[in-house]
Design an enzyme around this catalytic site. Sequence first.
Site, short mmCIF file in Angstrom:
data_model
loop_
_atom_site.label_atom_id
_atom_site.label_comp_id
_atom_site.label_asym_id
_atom_site.label_seq_id
_atom_site.Cartn_x
_atom_site.Cartn_y
_atom_site.Cartn_z
N HIS A 17 0.84 -1.21 0.00
CA HIS A 17 0.00 0.00 0.00
C HIS A 17 0.87 1.26 0.00
CE1 HIS A 17 -2.91 -2.80 2.32
NE2 HIS A 17 -3.45 -2.61 1.13
N LYS A 41 -15.77 -7.39 6.40
CA LYS A 41 -14.66 -8.04 7.08
C LYS A 41 -14.63 -7.58 8.54
CE LYS A 41 -11.78 -7.58 2.92
NZ LYS A 41 -10.56 -7.01 2.33
N ARG A 90 -2.11 -6.09 -8.29
CA ARG A 90 -0.98 -6.93 -7.88
C ARG A 90 -0.71 -8.04 -8.88
NH1 ARG A 90 -3.32 -8.66 -2.39
NH2 ARG A 90 -5.10 -8.60 -3.78
N SER A 128 -3.15 -7.81 3.25
CA SER A 128 -3.28 -7.57 4.69
C SER A 128 -3.63 -8.85 5.43
CB SER A 128 -4.36 -6.52 4.95
OG SER A 128 -4.00 -5.32 4.33
#
Length: 166
Positions: A17, A41, A90, A128
């Site tokens: 990030h 989440k 990514r 993460s």
Amino acid sequence: MKKAVYPGTFDPVTFGHIDVIKRSSKMFDELVVGILTNVNKEPLFTVEERVDMITNLTKDIPNVSVATFDGLQIDFARCQKADFIVRGLRAVTDFEYELLMSQTNRILAPELDTIFLTTSLEYSYLSSSTVREVASFGGDISHFVPEEIEKLVKAKYSEFYGDQAE
Ligand code: COA
């Protein structure tokens, strides 16, 4: 003036990030990192903790600020009077989801453009939840997050599990 938002959950913020924040801060006059508050989440860090983390890590980049949002990222971008949404790509697995999201956003908010930055190769595997999982089993997360975040993550797991996560 070119202004962008970079939305995400950042639970916790990683080197990946930070790489996107640093690179995109050079492309825009102003960059607002937007932390989503109403995620499905179950977050490890409170939204206030996540704001503090990113604020501290970006304190030397004058055109970067941090805000929270709930609801749609396009409404956040509009509220910030931004013209662009920044997203990191990514791997090819991100592409389908990101394409769908950016095309939906273009229908809902044609005045906004999504700018994709391919994540630097060394962070292309990072997420993460990987950081959280490794830390939860007491593994070394120093390759994934800055030292100050590493301490906070370890402290969080110590709260839950006692010293075994240290
Ligand atoms: N480096 C490292 N990790 C990265 C990364 C990068 N450059 N880019 C993404 N990741 C990680 C994230 O940390 C996240 O990890 P996790 O799932 O383990 O927590 C994962 O990859 C997915 O990233 P992302 O797609 O950015 O998810 P997110 O949860 O961080 O953010 C929002 C998603 C908040 C941007 C998106 O859900 C949102 O805007 N929601 C609001 C509603 C909305 O507008 N939806 C779109 C309608 S079309």
